[in-house]
Design a protein around this motif. Structure first.
Motif, PDB file in Angstrom:
ATOM      1  N   ARG A  35     149.105 127.865   6.882  1.00 46.16           N
ATOM      2  CA  ARG A  35     148.909 126.725   5.504  1.00 46.16           C
ATOM      3  C   ARG A  35     147.554 127.341   5.025  1.00 46.16           C
ATOM      4  NH1 ARG A  35     151.087 120.852   6.705  1.00 46.16           N
ATOM      5  NH2 ARG A  35     152.826 120.882   6.736  1.00 46.16           N
ATOM      6  N   GLU A  36     147.467 127.459   3.993  1.00 41.57           N
ATOM      7  CA  GLU A  36     146.077 127.671   3.213  1.00 41.57           C
ATOM      8  C   GLU A  36     145.532 126.356   3.137  1.00 41.57           C
ATOM      9  OE1 GLU A  36     146.697 129.836  -0.027  1.00 41.57           O
ATOM     10  OE2 GLU A  36     146.037 131.483   1.164  1.00 41.57           O
ATOM     11  N   TYR A  37     143.643 125.649   3.355  1.00 44.66           N
ATOM     12  CA  TYR A  37     143.695 124.593   3.161  1.00 44.66           C
ATOM     13  C   TYR A  37     142.245 124.839   1.800  1.00 44.66           C
ATOM     14  CZ  TYR A  37     146.007 123.842   7.761  1.00 44.66           C
ATOM     15  OH  TYR A  37     146.567 124.009   7.982  1.00 44.66           O
ATOM     16  N   HIS A  38     142.523 123.067   1.551  1.00 41.62           N
ATOM     17  CA  HIS A  38     141.136 122.773   0.193  1.00 41.62           C
ATOM     18  C   HIS A  38     140.642 122.240  -0.197  1.00 41.62           C
ATOM     19  CE1 HIS A  38     144.334 126.135  -1.420  1.00 41.62           C
ATOM     20  NE2 HIS A  38     144.840 125.454  -1.160  1.00 41.62           N
ATOM     21  N   PHE A  39     139.728 121.743  -0.127  1.00 42.21           N
ATOM     22  CA  PHE A  39     138.542 120.741  -0.417  1.00 42.21           C
ATOM     23  C   PHE A  39     138.447 120.393  -2.066  1.00 42.21           C
ATOM     24  CE2 PHE A  39     133.858 118.908  -0.981  1.00 42.21           C
ATOM     25  CZ  PHE A  39     133.935 117.729  -0.401  1.00 42.21           C
ATOM     26  N   VAL A  40     139.060 119.789  -2.224  1.00 41.05           N
ATOM     27  CA  VAL A  40     138.657 119.059  -3.640  1.00 41.05           C
ATOM     28  C   VAL A  40     137.660 117.836  -3.957  1.00 41.05           C
ATOM     29  CG1 VAL A  40     140.052 117.586  -5.447  1.00 41.05           C
ATOM     30  CG2 VAL A  40     140.834 119.155  -4.060  1.00 41.05           C
ATOM     31  N   ASN A  41     136.684 118.704  -4.541  1.00 38.66           N
ATOM     32  CA  ASN A  41     135.306 118.108  -5.057  1.00 38.66           C
ATOM     33  C   ASN A  41     135.352 116.503  -6.257  1.00 38.66           C
ATOM     34  OD1 ASN A  41     134.860 119.562  -6.743  1.00 38.66           O
ATOM     35  ND2 ASN A  41     132.755 119.786  -6.124  1.00 38.66           N
ATOM     36  N   GLN A  42     136.551 116.231  -6.184  1.00 39.24           N
ATOM     37  CA  GLN A  42     136.780 115.058  -7.460  1.00 39.24           C
ATOM     38  C   GLN A  42     137.044 113.642  -6.725  1.00 39.24           C
ATOM     39  OE1 GLN A  42     139.263 116.159 -10.612  1.00 39.24           O
ATOM     40  NE2 GLN A  42     139.559 118.101  -9.853  1.00 39.24           N
ATOM     41  N   ARG A  43     137.028 112.452  -6.988  1.00 41.63           N
ATOM     42  CA  ARG A  43     136.550 111.598  -6.200  1.00 41.63           C
ATOM     43  C   ARG A  43     138.032 110.621  -7.150  1.00 41.63           C
ATOM     44  NH1 ARG A  43     131.285 112.303  -6.794  1.00 41.63           N
ATOM     45  NH2 ARG A  43     130.175 111.520  -5.013  1.00 41.63           N
ATOM     46  N   GLU A  48     146.087 108.719  -5.702  1.00 42.37           N
ATOM     47  CA  GLU A  48     145.657 109.474  -6.465  1.00 42.37           C
ATOM     48  C   GLU A  48     145.887 110.822  -6.317  1.00 42.37           C
ATOM     49  OE1 GLU A  48     143.324 106.481 -10.043  1.00 42.37           O
ATOM     50  OE2 GLU A  48     142.649 107.517  -8.415  1.00 42.37           O
ATOM     51  N   ALA A  49     144.632 111.813  -5.029  1.00 36.27           N
ATOM     52  CA  ALA A  49     144.702 112.159  -4.262  1.00 36.27           C
ATOM     53  C   ALA A  49     145.787 112.947  -3.932  1.00 36.27           C
ATOM     54  CB  ALA A  49     143.514 112.267  -3.135  1.00 36.27           C
ATOM     55  N   GLN A  50     146.994 111.918  -2.929  1.00 36.40           N
ATOM     56  CA  GLN A  50     148.206 112.954  -2.633  1.00 36.40           C
ATOM     57  C   GLN A  50     149.282 112.831  -4.659  1.00 36.40           C
ATOM     58  OE1 GLN A  50     151.229 109.588  -1.929  1.00 36.40           O
ATOM     59  NE2 GLN A  50     151.627 110.576  -0.294  1.00 36.40           N
ATOM     60  N   SER A  51     148.814 112.706  -4.494  1.00 32.85           N
ATOM     61  CA  SER A  51     149.861 113.008  -5.770  1.00 32.85           C
ATOM     62  C   SER A  51     149.091 114.480  -6.865  1.00 32.85           C
ATOM     63  CB  SER A  51     149.219 112.432  -7.405  1.00 32.85           C
ATOM     64  OG  SER A  51     150.010 110.831  -7.439  1.00 32.85           O
ATOM     65  N   ASP A  59     149.840 119.240  -0.855  1.00 33.77           N
ATOM     66  CA  ASP A  59     150.263 117.841  -0.061  1.00 33.77           C
ATOM     67  C   ASP A  59     148.968 117.649  -0.132  1.00 33.77           C
ATOM     68  OD1 ASP A  59     150.895 115.146  -0.526  1.00 33.77           O
ATOM     69  OD2 ASP A  59     153.179 115.877   1.095  1.00 33.77           O
ATOM     70  N   LEU A  60     148.662 116.033   0.577  1.00 31.40           N
ATOM     71  CA  LEU A  60     147.530 116.292   1.265  1.00 31.40           C
ATOM     72  C   LEU A  60     147.445 116.939   2.682  1.00 31.40           C
ATOM     73  CD1 LEU A  60     146.814 112.732   0.513  1.00 31.40           C
ATOM     74  CD2 LEU A  60     144.896 114.024   0.793  1.00 31.40           C
ATOM     75  N   VAL A  61     146.048 117.320   3.094  1.00 30.95           N
ATOM     76  CA  VAL A  61     146.279 117.800   5.140  1.00 30.95           C
ATOM     77  C   VAL A  61     146.750 116.783   5.891  1.00 30.95           C
ATOM     78  CG1 VAL A  61     144.205 117.215   5.006  1.00 30.95           C
ATOM     79  CG2 VAL A  61     145.157 119.640   5.857  1.00 30.95           C
ATOM     80  N   THR A  62     147.413 117.677   6.584  1.00 35.20           N
ATOM     81  CA  THR A  62     147.998 117.573   8.171  1.00 35.20           C
ATOM     82  C   THR A  62     146.885 117.906   9.667  1.00 35.20           C
ATOM     83  OG1 THR A  62     149.995 116.722   7.183  1.00 35.20           O
ATOM     84  CG2 THR A  62     149.462 117.129   9.308  1.00 35.20           C
ATOM     85  N   ILE A  63     146.393 117.406   9.800  1.00 35.42           N
ATOM     86  CA  ILE A  63     145.237 118.054  11.117  1.00 35.42           C
ATOM     87  C   ILE A  63     146.406 118.709  12.165  1.00 35.42           C
ATOM     88  CG2 ILE A  63     143.422 118.344  11.997  1.00 35.42           C
ATOM     89  CD1 ILE A  63     142.394 116.895   9.937  1.00 35.42           C
ATOM     90  N   CYS A 265     143.415 119.288   0.490  1.00 32.09           N
ATOM     91  CA  CYS A 265     144.967 119.315   0.261  1.00 32.09           C
ATOM     92  C   CYS A 265     145.229 121.202   0.991  1.00 32.09           C
ATOM     93  CB  CYS A 265     145.166 119.725  -1.272  1.00 32.09           C
ATOM     94  SG  CYS A 265     144.568 118.589  -2.386  1.00 32.09           S
ATOM     95  N   PHE A 266     146.784 121.058   1.260  1.00 32.90           N
ATOM     96  CA  PHE A 266     146.906 122.153   2.008  1.00 32.90           C
ATOM     97  C   PHE A 266     147.791 122.761   1.024  1.00 32.90           C
ATOM     98  CE2 PHE A 266     150.599 119.215   3.709  1.00 32.90           C
ATOM     99  CZ  PHE A 266     151.462 120.671   3.896  1.00 32.90           C
ATOM    100  N   THR A 267     148.309 123.784   1.018  1.00 28.15           N
ATOM    101  CA  THR A 267     149.083 124.984   0.494  1.00 28.15           C
ATOM    102  C   THR A 267     150.318 125.780   1.447  1.00 28.15           C
ATOM    103  OG1 THR A 267     147.851 125.353  -1.476  1.00 28.15           O
ATOM    104  CG2 THR A 267     149.625 126.680  -1.289  1.00 28.15           C
TER     105      THR A 267
END
Length: 334
Positions: A35-43, A48-51, A59-63, A265-267
């Motif tokens: 998996r690749e991980y992404h930080f999204v600096n939008q509020r 909404e973040a999940q979508s 999808d939203l990240v799983t840790i 998020c993750f890819t």
């Protein structure tokens, strides 16, 4: 699904063919290192973040572990705000002690009726269910002590035990002396339980309904890793059901799902494996039946080697033939 392309090439009495399988793993079931991980600096709020993550990434990240936890924190250094992760506390996802299968118990269930404003998971500490007033359900702290209701499968009976016990102790007692804590899976069962409790005078009585706290991730995978800050989760005023990083404390906290925060998020990175197989046989592959048998045998081989949940593209070079007396050699390369 398997596609077979046939290219004929005769070699004396014996025919050889080469199978090349391209195996791609399923997206949401890939291990953390894929998996690749992404930080999204939008509020955005949690939904909404999940979508957004599902539209632009996976999808939203799983840790899964502390390494991923630290990696995410390193992506949001010098930020003292909150950021959503994929964790959420599903207050309507429950299990019966007797079955252990998740099912949904919403506010409009046909015969499982919640008491007013329930379930509310006060202080993030109510994960077991008691009947209140004989007919309505109330989520309560599993460590509280109440009378309990056992079920005996041998004679289809319900046994009220008026000794106060915690939920776990009540479950153990019922499993030792009867079958289990009672379940309510039909109107008939609920009617029988109501008759059993009628006139008992008990305020609360344990039944077999419970749930696992903070066990749900947006991508439906499972992780037992946690990193809560002190006194969290607390489900403040019974409205905090979504998980987030408090980037200032660098720990997790539960929050109002409608609050707008940054998010992770993750890819899913699809891993591709090439498997080459050289097979020899004298059988005729013009037959549709024989072609189907080859397809079935290759599919079976993929399954038996634990290469599950794959999409297989099968290219067959030279003349394909059935494996009735063939010898196979294969090599695998990532």
């Amino acid at each position: 699904m398997m596609t077979i392309f046939i290219i004929q090439k005769q070699r004396m009495e014996e025919t050889c063919f080469l199978l090349i399988l391209l195996l791609s793993g399923g997206l949401s079931t890939l291990p953390p290192h894929s998996r690749e991980y992404h930080f999204v600096n939008q509020r955005m709020n949690w939904t909404e973040a999940q979508s957004y993550c599902r539209e632009h990434f996976t999808d939203l990240v799983t840790i899964y572990n502390s390494n991923i936890n630290q990696l995410l924190l390193s992506m949001a250094q010098n930020i003292n705000e909150w950021a959503w992760i994929g964790l959420y506390n599903d207050r309507y996802s429950w299990k019966w002690s007797m079955e252990g299968k998740l099912f949904y118990v919403g506010s409009t269930h046909e015969f499982l009726i919640w008491a007013n404003s329930q379930p509310d998971c006060v202080n993030a500490n109510e994960y077991c269910v008691a009947l209140q007033g004989q007919t309505q359900m109330n989520d309560r702290p599993c460590g509280d002590s109440y009378p309990f209701l056992c079920y005996n499968a041998k004679n289809t009976s319900y046994i009220l035990v008026k000794e106060n016990q915690t939920w776990s102790a009540a479950q153990s007692y019922c499993r030792t002396y009867h079958t289990d804590l009672t379940s309510i899976r039909s109107k008939e069962e609920k009617s029988n339980i109501t008759l059993t409790l009628n006139g008992s005078g008990v305020q609360y009585v344990w039944i077999g309904l419970y749930r696992d706290p903070w066990a749900s991730w947006s991508d439906n995978t499972t992780s037992t890793f946690t990193d809560w800050k002190s006194l969290e989760p607390d489900n403040y005023i019974s409205l905090e059901y979504c998980g987030a990083f408090d980037l200032k404390s660098r720990k997790w906290a539960d929050g109002y799902c409608t609050t707008r925060h940054f998010f992770f998020c993750f890819t899913a990175v699809t891993k591709q494996t090439v498997v080459k197989m050289k097979l020899q046989s004298e059988a005729d592959m013009h037959s549709t039946e024989i072609q189907q048998q080859v397809s079935q045998q290759v599919s079976s081989s993929v399954t038996n080697t634990n290469l599950t949940q794959v999409q297989t593209m099968l290219h067959v070079f030279h003349h394909l033939h059935i494996l009735s007396s063939c010898q196979a050699s294969c090599c695998q390369k990532d």
